[in-house]
Every structure is written in structure tokens, then in C-alpha cells.
Write an enzyme that holds these catalytic residues in place. Structure first.
Site, PDB file in Angstrom:
ATOM      1  N   HIS A 254      -7.757   9.880   4.115  1.00 48.34           N
ATOM      2  CA  HIS A 254      -7.263   8.865   5.063  1.00 48.34           C
ATOM      3  C   HIS A 254      -7.630   9.260   6.497  1.00 48.34           C
ATOM      4  CE1 HIS A 254      -4.394   8.003   1.644  1.00 48.34           C
ATOM      5  NE2 HIS A 254      -4.907   6.817   1.909  1.00 48.34           N
ATOM      6  N   GLY A 255      -7.921   8.279   7.318  1.00 48.70           N
ATOM      7  CA  GLY A 255      -8.251   8.541   8.721  1.00 48.70           C
ATOM      8  C   GLY A 255      -9.729   8.810   8.897  1.00 48.70           C
TER       9      GLY A 255
ATOM     10  N   ASP B 264       0.842  -1.197   0.000  1.00 46.29           N
ATOM     11  CA  ASP B 264       0.000   0.000   0.000  1.00 46.29           C
ATOM     12  C   ASP B 264       0.885   1.258   0.000  1.00 46.29           C
ATOM     13  OD1 ASP B 264      -2.366   1.491   0.268  1.00 46.29           O
ATOM     14  OD2 ASP B 264      -2.287   1.416   2.467  1.00 46.29           O
TER      15      ASP B 264
ATOM     16  N   ASP C  76      -8.396   0.883   6.603  1.00 43.50           N
ATOM     17  CA  ASP C  76      -7.413   0.746   7.674  1.00 43.50           C
ATOM     18  C   ASP C  76      -7.992   1.238   9.006  1.00 43.50           C
ATOM     19  OD1 ASP C  76      -5.208   0.498   9.261  1.00 43.50           O
ATOM     20  OD2 ASP C  76      -3.895   1.757   8.083  1.00 43.50           O
ATOM     21  N   THR C  77      -8.379   2.513   9.054  1.00 41.13           N
ATOM     22  CA  THR C  77      -8.826   3.135  10.310  1.00 41.13           C
ATOM     23  C   THR C  77      -9.943   2.357  11.019  1.00 41.13           C
ATOM     24  OG1 THR C  77      -8.185   5.285   9.445  1.00 41.13           O
ATOM     25  CG2 THR C  77      -9.733   5.297  11.275  1.00 41.13           C
TER      26      THR C  77
HETATM   27  P1  13P Z   1      -8.665   4.644   5.931  1.00 43.33           P
HETATM   28  O1  13P Z   1      -7.711   4.589   7.063  1.00 43.33           O
HETATM   29  O2  13P Z   1      -9.447   5.915   5.878  1.00 43.33           O
HETATM   30  O3  13P Z   1      -9.509   3.422   5.874  1.00 43.33           O
HETATM   31  O4  13P Z   1      -7.762   4.635   4.581  1.00 43.33           O
HETATM   32  C1  13P Z   1      -7.011   3.493   4.288  1.00 43.33           C
HETATM   33  C2  13P Z   1      -6.244   3.601   3.020  1.00 43.33           C
HETATM   34  O5  13P Z   1      -6.592   4.299   2.102  1.00 43.33           O
HETATM   35  C3  13P Z   1      -5.021   2.772   2.909  1.00 43.33           C
HETATM   36  O6  13P Z   1      -4.361   3.001   1.710  1.00 43.33           O
HETATM   37  O1  G3H Z   2      -2.996   5.011   3.661  1.00 40.38           O
HETATM   38  C1  G3H Z   2      -2.469   4.873   4.754  1.00 40.38           C
HETATM   39  C2  G3H Z   2      -2.773   3.642   5.532  1.00 40.38           C
HETATM   40  O2  G3H Z   2      -3.856   3.865   6.391  1.00 40.38           O
HETATM   41  C3  G3H Z   2      -1.546   3.175   6.251  1.00 40.38           C
HETATM   42  O3  G3H Z   2      -1.212   4.024   7.288  1.00 40.38           O
HETATM   43  O4  G3H Z   2       1.195   4.552   7.016  1.00 40.38           O
HETATM   44  O5  G3H Z   2       0.089   4.625   9.273  1.00 40.38           O
HETATM   45  O6  G3H Z   2       0.528   2.448   8.141  1.00 40.38           O
HETATM   46  P1  G3H Z   2       0.241   3.914   7.967  1.00 40.38           P
HETATM   47 ZN    ZN Z   3      -4.506   5.010   1.001  1.00 39.06          ZN
HETATM   48 NA    NA Z   4     -11.153   7.632   5.917  1.00 35.31          NA
END
Ligand code: 13P
Ligand code: G3H
Ligand code: ZN
Ligand code: NA
Length: 283
Positions: A179-180, A81, A231-232
Site C-alpha cells: 500500500h502507498g 475495502d 488509492d494512492t
Molecule cells: P494503493 O494506495 O497502493 O493504490 O493501494 C490501494 C489498496 O490496496 C486499497 O485496498
Molecule cells: O488499503 C488502504 C487504502 O488505501 C485505504 O487507505 O485507510 O487511509 O483510507 P485509508
Molecule cells: Zn488494500
Molecule cells: Na502501492
């Protein structure tokens, strides 16, 4: 069953559903994802960020993900990623990743094309699929105006040229996700998504998908999103599981007892996403 990212996402593109790409950092997360995929009979993408690889080690992530893939009947891809470092991308390929992202979105178009092309050439030679990004996907901390927001969105003309020149397998686009967690409700540019999908006719990737309401996710899938990064929401489920257990059982110090409930919390969230994205039952 370990497969390439392209194999999973081309099926999703042809049939009009999306596959979750869930970020992994440790064994419990890998297990939560693979158990959810088995239970829902869903193809799935296990992905690790550079930060995740730094934390766990690329060899550990690759080994855990491979065990998960090989012991499951459902199709599983192992994906890098937001790769920004050429050497690390090569390391991932060498360690058995079946998909990599080269994120050149912070560079001007020509440069993004050049670095993406280089990765595509090498990855494709060894059967590894490639994701690239065009436009800028925000962080929720970024305090930007509406005009600035629009200026960072993916331009359909540029996207067409980018794909033609790089030969990338799937494209991450910026249409208003971040993100987040979100402060308010994210407003997605669905018209832009529709135009880009029609013009590219290839798998499209949505980043920053945690915190996007179910209705918007479903609309995005109906308009052609095929890979949804989460991810979040997994982090939050992990945190909830650990905290609840520790607060209710302050004297327990066995890591298995503390992390077991967290694994269950994550699995529940992941199952919900697999159903929401339409990947359940597609394996
Ligand atoms: P989120 O943390 O908002 O789910 O985003 C994840 C992401 O895009 C990882 O590449
Ligand atoms: O896009 C980002 C992902 O949520 C990964 O986050 O770089 O903190 O592992 P990280
Ligand atoms: Zn991402
Ligand atoms: Na998000």
C-alpha cells in the site's frame, strides 16, 4: 447500473481482464471515477475503506455511490475495502453495498477462516459478494528483508483450503505489492500468482497497485488478476490538481474552482488505468 461485485468480477475472470477498484472519500472522487467509467465504457468498483467511511459517513458514501451507479449504464459495484469490524460490515450491507471485504489477514489461518466464513454466510444470504485476504500485503514503510517478504506471501496450499472452507467470491493475495508509494520498483512473484490462479480458478485481487509499472500490471492481468485496487495514485492526482490551481490562483477561494481541476486530474488518471487494466469497452 448497480450490480454485485461477483457479477463484475466473474465476467472479468472468464474473459481475462481486470476491473479497477478505486477508493472514494468524497463526491469529487466518486464523480471522477464514474465519468471515467462512462467515457471508457468500463465496469467499475467504487470502494471505501473504514477510514473513508469514518471521514465521510457510511450513509453519505452509500448515497453518493448509489446515485453514481444508478445514473450510469455501466455495471457498478459498491465495495467495503479492508473491513475488519463485523458491525461495520453489517452496516455497509444494510446501506446497500453490493460487496464487502473481510480482512482477517493479520490472524492465524484458522481464525481468518472462521471470521471470513461468518461474513460469507450472512453476505451471501442477501446477495452481497465477499472478498477476503490471505497472506500479508505490506505497507511501503515496513522495512523487511527478502526472507521476511517471502514468508508473508500467500501460500497456494493454504489458499486452496481457505477458499474451499470459506466460500469467498474473490481472494486478495500477497505477491509483493504494498500500500502507498514505492521506494524502488516493486518485484512481484508472478510464478506464485500463476500457480494460485490455476489452482483456485476464481477472481484474484491485487492490492497496493498504485505505483506498480504498467508492464507488471499487464503481466499480472494476463496471469489472472481481475480486481486492481487503486488509492494512492488518485490521492496524488487530487493533490496535484488542488496545488497547481491554488499556487497559480492564490486569490481564488471558491471551493468549486479549487476542486474542479482536481476532479479532472483524477479522471485522467482513472481513464488511463481502465485502459491499462483492459476493462475499457467491456461494459
Ligand atoms: P494503493 O494506495 O497502493 O493504490 O493501494 C490501494 C489498496 O490496496 C486499497 O485496498
Ligand atoms: O488499503 C488502504 C487504502 O488505501 C485505504 O487507505 O485507510 O487511509 O483510507 P485509508
Ligand atoms: Zn488494500
Ligand atoms: Na502501492
Amino acid at each position: 447500473m448497480l450490480v454485485s461485485g461477483k457479477e463484475i468480477l466473474l465476467d472479468a475472470h472468464k474473459k481475462g481482464y481486470a476491473v479497477g477498484a478505486f477508493n472514494v472519500n468524497n463526491m469529487e472522487i466518486v464523480q471522477a471515477i464514474i465519468e471515467a467509467a462512462k467515457e471508457t465504457n468500463s465496469p467499475v468498483i467504487l470502494q471505501a475503506s473504514q477510514g473513508g467511511l469514518k471521514y465521510a459517513g457510511v450513509e453519505y458514501i452509500a448515497a453518493m455511490a448509489k446515485v453514481a451507479a444508478e445514473t450510469a449504464k455501466v455495471p457498478v459495484a459498491i465495495h467495503l475495502d479492508h473491513g475488519t469490524d463485523f458491525v461495520q460490515i453489517m452496516k455497509c450491507i444494510r446501506n446497500g453495498f453490493t460487496s464487502v471485504m473481510i480482512d482477517g489477514s493479520k490472524y492465524p489461518l484458522e481464525e481468518n477462516i472462521a471470521i471470513t466464513k461468518k461474513v460469507v454466510e450472512i453476505a451471501h444470504a442477501v446477495g452481497v459478494s465477499v472478498e477476503a485476504e490471505l497472506g500479508k500485503i505490506g505497507g511501503t514503510e515496513d522495512d523487511i528483508t527478502v526472507d521476511e517478504r517471502d514468508a508473508t506471501f500467500t501460500d497456494p496450499d493454504e489458499a486452496e483450503r481457505f477458499v474451499k472452507e470459506t466460500g469467498v467470491d474473490y481472494l486478495a493475495i500477497a505477491i509483493g505489492t504494498a500500500h502507498g508509494p514505492y521506494k524502488g520498483e516493486p518485484k512481484l512473484d508472478f510464478d506464485r500468482l500463476k500457480v494460485i490462479k490455476e489452482r483456485l480458478n476464481m477472481p484474484i485481487v491485487l492490492h497496493g497497485s498504485s505505483g506498480v509499472p504498467e508492464e507488471s500490471i499487464k503481466k499480472a492481468v494476463s496471469l489472472g488478476v481481475n480486481k486492481i485496487n487503486i488509492d494512492t495514485d488518485i490521492r496524488m492526482a487530487f493533490n496535484k490538481g488542488v496545488r497547481e490551481f491554488v499556487e497559480n490562483n492564490p486569490d481564488v477561494y471558491d471551493p468549486r474552482k479549487i476542486l474542479g481541476p482536481a476532479r479532472e486530474e483524477m479522471k485522467k488518471v482513472i481513464i488511463e488505468k481502465m485502459i491499462m487494466f483492459g476493462s475499457a469497452g467491456r461494459a
